[in-house]
Scaffold this active site. Structure first.
Site, PDB file in Angstrom:
ATOM      1  N   ARG A  16      -9.451   4.123 -12.675  1.00 41.79           N
ATOM      2  CA  ARG A  16      -9.086   4.753 -11.900  1.00 41.79           C
ATOM      3  C   ARG A  16      -9.425   5.806 -11.137  1.00 41.79           C
ATOM      4  O   ARG A  16     -10.082   5.963 -10.415  1.00 41.79           O
ATOM      5  CB  ARG A  16      -7.487   4.748 -11.374  1.00 41.79           C
ATOM      6  CG  ARG A  16      -6.518   3.674 -11.379  1.00 41.79           C
ATOM      7  CD  ARG A  16      -4.962   3.715 -10.626  1.00 41.79           C
ATOM      8  NE  ARG A  16      -5.241   3.986  -8.504  1.00 41.79           N
ATOM      9  CZ  ARG A  16      -4.775   5.620  -9.102  1.00 41.79           C
ATOM     10  NH1 ARG A  16      -4.298   5.903  -9.758  1.00 41.79           N
ATOM     11  NH2 ARG A  16      -5.019   5.082  -7.985  1.00 41.79           N
ATOM     12  N   TYR A  28     -11.809   6.029  -8.071  1.00 45.06           N
ATOM     13  CA  TYR A  28     -11.441   6.486  -6.999  1.00 45.06           C
ATOM     14  C   TYR A  28     -11.294   7.709  -7.403  1.00 45.06           C
ATOM     15  O   TYR A  28     -10.905   8.604  -6.434  1.00 45.06           O
ATOM     16  CB  TYR A  28     -10.171   5.909  -6.596  1.00 45.06           C
ATOM     17  CG  TYR A  28      -9.740   4.471  -6.944  1.00 45.06           C
ATOM     18  CD1 TYR A  28     -10.893   3.105  -6.088  1.00 45.06           C
ATOM     19  CD2 TYR A  28      -8.868   3.887  -7.207  1.00 45.06           C
ATOM     20  CE1 TYR A  28     -10.934   2.212  -6.335  1.00 45.06           C
ATOM     21  CE2 TYR A  28      -9.055   2.232  -7.662  1.00 45.06           C
ATOM     22  CZ  TYR A  28      -9.645   1.599  -6.502  1.00 45.06           C
ATOM     23  OH  TYR A  28     -10.100   0.123  -6.589  1.00 45.06           O
ATOM     24  N   TYR A  41      -2.576  -1.003 -11.418  1.00 44.12           N
ATOM     25  CA  TYR A  41      -3.850  -0.742 -11.177  1.00 44.12           C
ATOM     26  C   TYR A  41      -4.751  -0.048 -12.651  1.00 44.12           C
ATOM     27  O   TYR A  41      -5.086   0.224 -12.472  1.00 44.12           O
ATOM     28  CB  TYR A  41      -3.882  -0.028  -9.743  1.00 44.12           C
ATOM     29  CG  TYR A  41      -3.883  -0.501  -8.333  1.00 44.12           C
ATOM     30  CD1 TYR A  41      -4.246  -1.973  -8.488  1.00 44.12           C
ATOM     31  CD2 TYR A  41      -2.532  -0.113  -7.801  1.00 44.12           C
ATOM     32  CE1 TYR A  41      -3.364  -2.810  -7.643  1.00 44.12           C
ATOM     33  CE2 TYR A  41      -1.806  -0.627  -6.991  1.00 44.12           C
ATOM     34  CZ  TYR A  41      -2.638  -2.323  -6.948  1.00 44.12           C
ATOM     35  OH  TYR A  41      -2.178  -3.438  -5.431  1.00 44.12           O
ATOM     36  N   GLU A  79       4.958  -6.275   0.817  1.00 43.12           N
ATOM     37  CA  GLU A  79       4.505  -6.156   0.011  1.00 43.12           C
ATOM     38  C   GLU A  79       4.024  -4.775  -1.177  1.00 43.12           C
ATOM     39  O   GLU A  79       2.860  -4.761  -1.180  1.00 43.12           O
ATOM     40  CB  GLU A  79       3.181  -6.927   0.230  1.00 43.12           C
ATOM     41  CG  GLU A  79       3.208  -8.408   1.026  1.00 43.12           C
ATOM     42  CD  GLU A  79       1.991  -8.326   1.295  1.00 43.12           C
ATOM     43  OE1 GLU A  79       1.043  -8.451   0.981  1.00 43.12           O
ATOM     44  OE2 GLU A  79       1.708 -10.047   1.924  1.00 43.12           O
ATOM     45  N   PRO A  80       5.308  -4.877  -1.592  1.00 40.49           N
ATOM     46  CA  PRO A  80       5.236  -3.420  -2.463  1.00 40.49           C
ATOM     47  C   PRO A  80       4.498  -3.756  -3.350  1.00 40.49           C
ATOM     48  O   PRO A  80       5.520  -4.743  -4.461  1.00 40.49           O
ATOM     49  CB  PRO A  80       6.198  -2.554  -2.394  1.00 40.49           C
ATOM     50  CG  PRO A  80       7.466  -4.313  -1.823  1.00 40.49           C
ATOM     51  CD  PRO A  80       6.864  -4.721  -1.214  1.00 40.49           C
ATOM     52  N   GLY A  81       3.718  -3.062  -4.541  1.00 37.21           N
ATOM     53  CA  GLY A  81       3.047  -3.361  -5.438  1.00 37.21           C
ATOM     54  C   GLY A  81       3.034  -1.817  -6.372  1.00 37.21           C
ATOM     55  O   GLY A  81       4.197  -1.604  -7.540  1.00 37.21           O
ATOM     56  N   ARG A  82       2.573  -0.851  -5.954  1.00 36.41           N
ATOM     57  CA  ARG A  82       2.708   0.116  -7.145  1.00 36.41           C
ATOM     58  C   ARG A  82       3.562   0.515  -6.735  1.00 36.41           C
ATOM     59  O   ARG A  82       3.967   1.323  -8.016  1.00 36.41           O
ATOM     60  CB  ARG A  82       1.280   0.971  -6.139  1.00 36.41           C
ATOM     61  CG  ARG A  82       1.436   2.341  -6.542  1.00 36.41           C
ATOM     62  CD  ARG A  82       0.205   3.322  -5.536  1.00 36.41           C
ATOM     63  NE  ARG A  82      -1.217   2.533  -5.018  1.00 36.41           N
ATOM     64  CZ  ARG A  82      -1.894   2.580  -5.881  1.00 36.41           C
ATOM     65  NH1 ARG A  82      -2.436   3.270  -6.699  1.00 36.41           N
ATOM     66  NH2 ARG A  82      -3.204   1.679  -5.028  1.00 36.41           N
ATOM     67  N   CYS A 116     -18.532   4.735 -23.513  1.00 35.14           N
ATOM     68  CA  CYS A 116     -20.218   5.698 -24.028  1.00 35.14           C
ATOM     69  C   CYS A 116     -20.203   6.109 -22.594  1.00 35.14           C
ATOM     70  O   CYS A 116     -21.631   5.016 -21.564  1.00 35.14           O
ATOM     71  CB  CYS A 116     -20.877   4.822 -24.174  1.00 35.14           C
ATOM     72  SG  CYS A 116     -20.738   4.529 -26.018  1.00 35.14           S
ATOM     73  N   GLY A 165       0.664  -1.803   0.073  1.00 31.16           N
ATOM     74  CA  GLY A 165       0.024  -0.124  -0.415  1.00 31.16           C
ATOM     75  C   GLY A 165       0.653   1.000  -0.030  1.00 31.16           C
ATOM     76  O   GLY A 165       0.252   2.576   0.210  1.00 31.16           O
TER      77      GLY A 165
END
Length: 458
Positions: free
Chosen positions: A354, A358, A415, A314-317, A385, A272
């Site tokens: 995204r 968000y 993401y 657990e870094p992803g972004r 559309c 996160g």
């Protein structure tokens, strides 16, 4: 299509050396990849490759992924936490090349589906360095994880305990962690705050749910409980929520020791970690995070008389997002009676949901030409559309923006493609890797033929 004519070796896809473009030495700065530099005639180079040239060669929409940025960010985490285990969160973005890069940089892998697990292992990623989690793992996924000898599985519900125990072999116990909910609200949007009570993930510490899950897991001889796991949310830019979570998890570790006589050797704080999407945004610094968390963990363990468990993150972004740039062609401009300007591009919410999900904000830049026009406020909108298909609200772009112009959106590596859809049957974009002035196609563009291939009757 143009992509099918491009060879996949680095040497075969070399672009003209960047020196011929007289690229300026100063990088563009975050949220762009560190290699991003302005070139001649409004060009921008990433990994030594001109974005305008990449768009001409591979078409648009296009995702340009800087291999060097991925590797540098993976190394930064390894350097900041040399004694910890760093797992790349595959849900941010996964392809075979990404699996290769993070494996070569010494990271493990965090997956949450059979698809991610199969792709990673098919690419040669060592199963023992993979952690599987998810709130609704199917029996098939658990069987696959056991067959492949996945290193760890995170238990997220009581039903998983007997189900997984039945698949495990007593003399080869499955290492597991218990996902706990520490009751902390952190993250950029309510939809991604997973550390709070009252949502679908994990076991609450408050009320004893986590303690019950620990007891049931320890009672299974074919399961080896090695630690606790938590994940607070996404796009967190402050260290403090992790420190509060750590306090509560260490207290639970002490309760487990006191009740069961077992000291669990691992503590997983999830990921996160936030990045910059706009130049003024904050981001979580790995070194600052490492120092604060390591010191707090050591202090709390001393207070409770515990051996310091091995930390897992657990870094992803934080690894993938800053490494990619999304490219779009402007298709049309529309000026409304109330003074708004819409620039419609050839992508949209099907490759980046995204903003619609968000309200996420992005930077955007005109590349490929120099404009002396004053800036204007423009909404960069997609082709779908939906009125909510807006990629960038209130962008500052040249007032002479016109159809055919190329727009680049940085921080596009996480993401976006991983959550892409087939809405309006608009195929997902191609992905190109860049390194040392060369480009190669990693993922081809999705076509109508791909959609038709899934049909089996009419």
């Amino acid at each position: 299509m143009l992509e099918t004519q491009v060879a996949t070796s680095w040497s075969a896809t070399a672009v003209r050396p960047s020196a011929t473009r007289t690229a300026q030495p100063e990088p563009l700065g975050s949220p762009w990849p560190a290699s991003a530099r302005p070139g001649r005639g409004g060009e921008v180079l990433v990994g030594g490759v001109g974005l305008d040239e990449a768009a001409d060669r591979f078409g648009t929409p296009l995702y340009v992924l800087d291999e060097g940025e991925v590797r540098a960010r993976a190394r930064a985490y390894r350097a900041a936490l040399p004694q910890a285990e760093v797992l790349y969160a595959a849900k941010a973005f996964l392809c075979s090349a990404m699996a290769d890069w993070v494996a070569e940089e010494g990271l493990g892998l965090d997956v949450c589906s059979a698809g991610e697990l199969r792709l990673a292992t098919a690419a040669g990623f060592p199963p023992q360095r993979i952690l599987l989690h998810g709130n609704a793992k199917t029996p098939e996924e658990l069987r696959l994880a056991r067959r492949l000898r996945v290193g760890r599985i995170v238990i997220d519900g009581l039903a998983e305990i007997p189900r997984l125990a039945a698949l495990a072999i007593a003399d080869i116990p499955q290492q597991v962690l218990i996902r706990v909910v520490p009751g902390i609200a952190a993250g950029h949007h309510s939809a991604v705050r997973t550390g709070v009570d009252g949502q679908k993930f994990g076991f609450r510490i408050a009320g004893g749910d986590a303690a019950e899950a620990v007891s049931r897991t320890l009672a299974q001889g074919s399961l080896h409980l090695v630690g606790l796991h938590c994940h607070l949310g996404s796009q967190i830019t402050e260290v403090e929520p992790y420190l509060v979570a750590l306090d509560r998890l260490v207290e639970l570790l002490a309760e487990v020791r006191d009740r069961h006589g077992v000291e669990l050797p691992e503590l997983d704080l999830g990921g996160g970690h936030g990045v910059r999407y706009l130049p003024q945004d904050r981001e979580l610094d790995p070194a600052e995070f490492a120092t604060a968390v390591s010191e707090r963990l050591a202090t709390r363990c001393v207070e409770h008389g515990l051996a310091v468990p091995r930390l897992i993150i657990e870094p992803g972004r934080a690894i993938a997002a800053p490494a990619a740039v999304a490219l779009y062609r402007v298709l049309s401009l529309k000026h409304t009676a109330d003074g708004r300007t819409f620039a419609a591009v050839d992508g949209g919410m099907s490759d980046n949901p995204r903003p619609a999900l968000y309200g996420s904000a992005y930077d955007v830049r005109l590349v490929g030409r120099i404009s002396d026009a004053p800036t204007a406020v423009v909404d960069v909108v997609g082709r779908h559309c939906e009125a909510g298909d807006v990629l960038v609200h209130d962008a500052r772009l040249p007032a002479d923006l016109r159809p055919g112009d190329l727009l680049a959106v940085p921080a596009a590596g996480a993401y976006q493609l991983s959550m892409a859809s087939g809405y309006n049957l608009v195929g997902r974009p191609a992905v190109v890797a860049v390194r040392d002035g060369r480009a190669r196609l990693l993922i081809r563009r999705e076509t109508v033929e791909d959609f038709r291939a899934r049909e089996v009757g009419r």
